[in-house]
Design a protein around this motif. Structure first.
Motif, PDB file in Angstrom:
ATOM      1  N   VAL A 164       0.874  -1.176   0.000  1.00  0.00           N
ATOM      2  CA  VAL A 164       0.000   0.000   0.000  1.00  0.00           C
ATOM      3  C   VAL A 164       0.909   1.224   0.000  1.00  0.00           C
ATOM      4  N   LYS A 165       0.794   2.031  -1.060  1.00  0.00           N
ATOM      5  CA  LYS A 165       1.720   3.168  -1.198  1.00  0.00           C
ATOM      6  C   LYS A 165       1.208   4.404  -0.473  1.00  0.00           C
ATOM      7  N   SER A 166      -0.124   4.601  -0.533  1.00  0.00           N
ATOM      8  CA  SER A 166      -0.692   5.742   0.200  1.00  0.00           C
ATOM      9  C   SER A 166      -2.194   5.548   0.356  1.00  0.00           C
ATOM     10  N   ILE A 167      -2.743   6.224   1.349  1.00  0.00           N
ATOM     11  CA  ILE A 167      -4.199   6.261   1.521  1.00  0.00           C
ATOM     12  C   ILE A 167      -4.578   7.725   1.711  1.00  0.00           C
ATOM     13  N   ARG A 168      -5.553   8.159   0.919  1.00  0.00           N
ATOM     14  CA  ARG A 168      -6.106   9.497   1.124  1.00  0.00           C
ATOM     15  C   ARG A 168      -7.600   9.331   1.302  1.00  0.00           C
ATOM     16  N   GLY A 169      -8.166  10.018   2.267  1.00  0.00           N
ATOM     17  CA  GLY A 169      -9.589   9.772   2.453  1.00  0.00           C
ATOM     18  C   GLY A 169     -10.327  10.863   3.183  1.00  0.00           C
ATOM     19  N   ILE A 170     -11.643  10.730   3.136  1.00  0.00           N
ATOM     20  CA  ILE A 170     -12.557  11.545   3.935  1.00  0.00           C
ATOM     21  C   ILE A 170     -12.947  10.652   5.098  1.00  0.00           C
ATOM     22  N   PHE A 171     -12.475  10.988   6.284  1.00  0.00           N
ATOM     23  CA  PHE A 171     -12.684  10.106   7.433  1.00  0.00           C
ATOM     24  C   PHE A 171     -13.557  10.746   8.513  1.00  0.00           C
ATOM     25  N   ASN A 172     -14.090  11.937   8.245  1.00  0.00           N
ATOM     26  CA  ASN A 172     -14.948  12.565   9.246  1.00  0.00           C
ATOM     27  C   ASN A 172     -16.240  13.054   8.593  1.00  0.00           C
ATOM     28  N   GLY A 173     -17.324  12.368   8.939  1.00  0.00           N
ATOM     29  CA  GLY A 173     -18.621  12.667   8.337  1.00  0.00           C
ATOM     30  C   GLY A 173     -19.119  14.051   8.705  1.00  0.00           C
ATOM     31  N   THR A 174     -18.836  14.490   9.937  1.00  0.00           N
ATOM     32  CA  THR A 174     -19.318  15.792  10.388  1.00  0.00           C
ATOM     33  C   THR A 174     -18.710  16.908   9.535  1.00  0.00           C
ATOM     34  N   CYS A 175     -17.384  16.879   9.365  1.00  0.00           N
ATOM     35  CA  CYS A 175     -16.721  17.923   8.563  1.00  0.00           C
ATOM     36  C   CYS A 175     -17.184  17.866   7.117  1.00  0.00           C
ATOM     37  N   ASN A 176     -17.326  16.654   6.597  1.00  0.00           N
ATOM     38  CA  ASN A 176     -17.720  16.563   5.194  1.00  0.00           C
ATOM     39  C   ASN A 176     -19.131  17.095   4.991  1.00  0.00           C
ATOM     40  N   PHE A 177     -19.989  16.806   5.977  1.00  0.00           N
ATOM     41  CA  PHE A 177     -21.362  17.309   5.907  1.00  0.00           C
ATOM     42  C   PHE A 177     -21.345  18.846   5.936  1.00  0.00           C
ATOM     43  N   ILE A 178     -20.571  19.406   6.864  1.00  0.00           N
ATOM     44  CA  ILE A 178     -20.519  20.874   6.991  1.00  0.00           C
ATOM     45  C   ILE A 178     -19.997  21.500   5.688  1.00  0.00           C
ATOM     46  N   LEU A 179     -18.883  20.953   5.166  1.00  0.00           N
ATOM     47  CA  LEU A 179     -18.297  21.552   3.961  1.00  0.00           C
ATOM     48  C   LEU A 179     -19.252  21.425   2.771  1.00  0.00           C
ATOM     49  N   SER A 180     -19.962  20.303   2.685  1.00  0.00           N
ATOM     50  CA  SER A 180     -20.839  20.167   1.527  1.00  0.00           C
ATOM     51  C   SER A 180     -22.115  20.993   1.683  1.00  0.00           C
ATOM     52  N   ARG A 181     -22.530  21.280   2.929  1.00  0.00           N
ATOM     53  CA  ARG A 181     -23.665  22.195   3.115  1.00  0.00           C
ATOM     54  C   ARG A 181     -23.209  23.624   2.798  1.00  0.00           C
ATOM     55  N   MET A 182     -21.940  23.931   3.144  1.00  0.00           N
ATOM     56  CA  MET A 182     -21.417  25.267   2.812  1.00  0.00           C
ATOM     57  C   MET A 182     -21.317  25.447   1.293  1.00  0.00           C
ATOM     58  N   ASP A 183     -21.086  24.342   0.554  1.00  0.00           N
ATOM     59  CA  ASP A 183     -21.089  24.419  -0.925  1.00  0.00           C
ATOM     60  C   ASP A 183     -22.416  24.994  -1.415  1.00  0.00           C
ATOM     61  N   ASN A 184     -23.489  24.704  -0.643  1.00  0.00           N
ATOM     62  CA  ASN A 184     -24.816  25.190  -1.045  1.00  0.00           C
ATOM     63  C   ASN A 184     -25.184  26.502  -0.363  1.00  0.00           C
ATOM     64  N   GLY A 185     -24.193  27.173   0.223  1.00  0.00           N
ATOM     65  CA  GLY A 185     -24.425  28.515   0.755  1.00  0.00           C
ATOM     66  C   GLY A 185     -24.825  28.570   2.219  1.00  0.00           C
ATOM     67  N   LEU A 186     -24.879  27.433   2.911  1.00  0.00           N
ATOM     68  CA  LEU A 186     -25.270  27.452   4.326  1.00  0.00           C
ATOM     69  C   LEU A 186     -24.114  27.982   5.182  1.00  0.00           C
ATOM     70  N   PRO A 187     -24.378  28.842   6.178  1.00  0.00           N
ATOM     71  CA  PRO A 187     -23.279  29.303   7.036  1.00  0.00           C
ATOM     72  C   PRO A 187     -22.734  28.162   7.900  1.00  0.00           C
ATOM     73  N   PHE A 188     -21.461  28.265   8.262  1.00  0.00           N
ATOM     74  CA  PHE A 188     -20.752  27.239   9.030  1.00  0.00           C
ATOM     75  C   PHE A 188     -21.535  26.807  10.271  1.00  0.00           C
ATOM     76  N   GLU A 189     -21.953  27.798  11.093  1.00  0.00           N
ATOM     77  CA  GLU A 189     -22.607  27.481  12.374  1.00  0.00           C
ATOM     78  C   GLU A 189     -23.873  26.668  12.176  1.00  0.00           C
ATOM     79  N   GLN A 190     -24.650  27.048  11.157  1.00  0.00           N
ATOM     80  CA  GLN A 190     -25.910  26.334  10.913  1.00  0.00           C
ATOM     81  C   GLN A 190     -25.634  24.912  10.419  1.00  0.00           C
ATOM     82  N   ALA A 191     -24.600  24.797   9.562  1.00  0.00           N
ATOM     83  CA  ALA A 191     -24.237  23.460   9.052  1.00  0.00           C
ATOM     84  C   ALA A 191     -23.769  22.569  10.202  1.00  0.00           C
ATOM     85  N   LEU A 192     -23.023  23.154  11.149  1.00  0.00           N
ATOM     86  CA  LEU A 192     -22.557  22.376  12.308  1.00  0.00           C
ATOM     87  C   LEU A 192     -23.754  21.905  13.139  1.00  0.00           C
ATOM     88  N   LYS A 193     -24.718  22.785  13.344  1.00  0.00           N
ATOM     89  CA  LYS A 193     -25.908  22.417  14.115  1.00  0.00           C
ATOM     90  C   LYS A 193     -26.625  21.239  13.462  1.00  0.00           C
TER      91      LYS A 193
END
Ligand code: HSE
Length: 329
Positions: A164-193
């Motif tokens: 195995v030469k390398s592993i790259r991944g998305i390992f945190n569902g909370t952060c990924n959810f927040i970032l993808s909600r921010m893609d749709n214009g939601l503010p950080f705090e609301q996405a975290l909630k």
């Protein structure tokens, strides 16, 4: 197999439910029973086996695991005969917390351990494995990285012979959810909630946001898949609190998204927000986890699965339980 469950929150309860649901499959290995279950406040123990469904019902109805008041987990473990510890108490990345004490105690006494508790693994991986070896005990931790996504056993068992030469991944569902909600214009705090309402966030959400949870997972992969000897403090970590709506908009103009990526190889140990082209496997939206594993013979392998959840994480514990029973048989 007599099982003691340390921690009876979402995952502990899910595991008890799985023991009930899969009782027919498990009975082919002989009797499998839960002899003790506890959280920080109360416990239940019975050498003849506790009813898993009643345990969960009682916890949901009363908030207590049993009618006995807790002194310490070690006292409970010392008072029952058990073969496997399932350690699913909350992660403590400062000291390893009670989870570390439960795991050390069990391994020292030759008991097998299954854990999804990231703190002890990210702080004391090598020591715990040595302790297991010395005492002829088995330590397994599939659910600690990627929840139901079977990354550890895939790399160390199914990809035997590959480098195995390398592993790259998305390992945190909370952060990924927040970032993808921010893609749709939601503010950080609301996405975290919203993420917290989904029940994925750690009890202390800064573990998610500051990249601590992802860093623990990167350390576990480095030590288990790459056989490195690293600790949490060795990871270069940047969380997502500095990712601004402006940065996300700029990325979108370039057909990119920003994702919190964990990367590990023989030389890299990093967690940081990165620009990912839309359509790339790491550009996923929502709470799912994914990993791109680069190997020398098979090339790239991509896996995708639920990174947390009651039944999902319990499924990983079940796979470890069956692996242990196969080996012990
Ligand atoms: N808090 C974690 C997440 C749970 O959001 O993915 C699984 O480790």
């Amino acid at each position: 197999m007599r099982i003691a469950i340390a921690g009876f929150g979402t995952v502990g309860q899910g595991f008890a439910e799985v023991i009930h649901k899969k009782s027919e499959l498990l009975s082919s290995y002989g009797p499998v029973k839960i002899v003790a279950a506890f959280d920080s406040k109360s416990y239940a123990a019975d050498e003849n086996g506790l009813d898993p469904v009643a345990l969960v019902k009682n916890k949901l109805a009363t908030g207590a695991v049993g009618d006995k008041k807790m002194k310490s987990g070690i006292d409970v473990l010392g008072s029952v005969g058990y073969d496997i510890l399932v350690e699913v108490s909350p992660t403590d990345i400062e000291t390893g917390g009670d989870g570390l004490r439960h795991i050390e105690y069990s391994l020292k006494h030759g008991k097998d351990v299954i854990t999804v508790n990231k703190g002890p693994l990210a702080l004391r991986f090598r020591e715990l494995n040595k302790l297991a070896e010395r005492n002829n005990a088995i330590l397994r931790f599939e659910g600690s990285v990627g929840g139901a996504m079977p990354i550890i056993n895939l790399c160390s068992e199914n990809l035997k012979g590959e480098r195995v030469k390398s592993i790259r991944g998305i390992f945190n569902g909370t952060c990924n959810f927040i970032l993808s909600r921010m893609d749709n214009g939601l503010p950080f705090e609301q996405a975290l909630k919203e993420a917290q309402q989904l029940g994925y966030a750690e009890s202390d959400p800064s573990y998610d946001i500051d990249g601590i949870d992802t860093a623990c997972k990167v350390v576990i992969l480095a030590n288990s898949v790459f056989r490195r000897n690293v600790k949490f403090s060795d990871v270069s970590i940047t969380g997502i609190s500095s990712v601004s709506p402006e940065a996300i908009a700029l990325a979108a103009d370039q057909e990119m998204v920003i994702r919190l990526v964990g990367e590990v190889s023989d030389t890299v140990l990093e967690v940081s927000p990165r620009l990912v082209p839309k359509g790339h496997p790491l550009s996923i939206a929502g709470t799912m986890n994914t990993a791109q594993i680069m190997t020398d013979l098979a090339g790239p392998i991509v896996i995708f699965g639920k990174g947390a959840g009651r039944m999902e994480t319990a499924s990983a514990i079940l796979s470890d339980l069956i692996a242990i029973m196969d080996r012990r048989r």
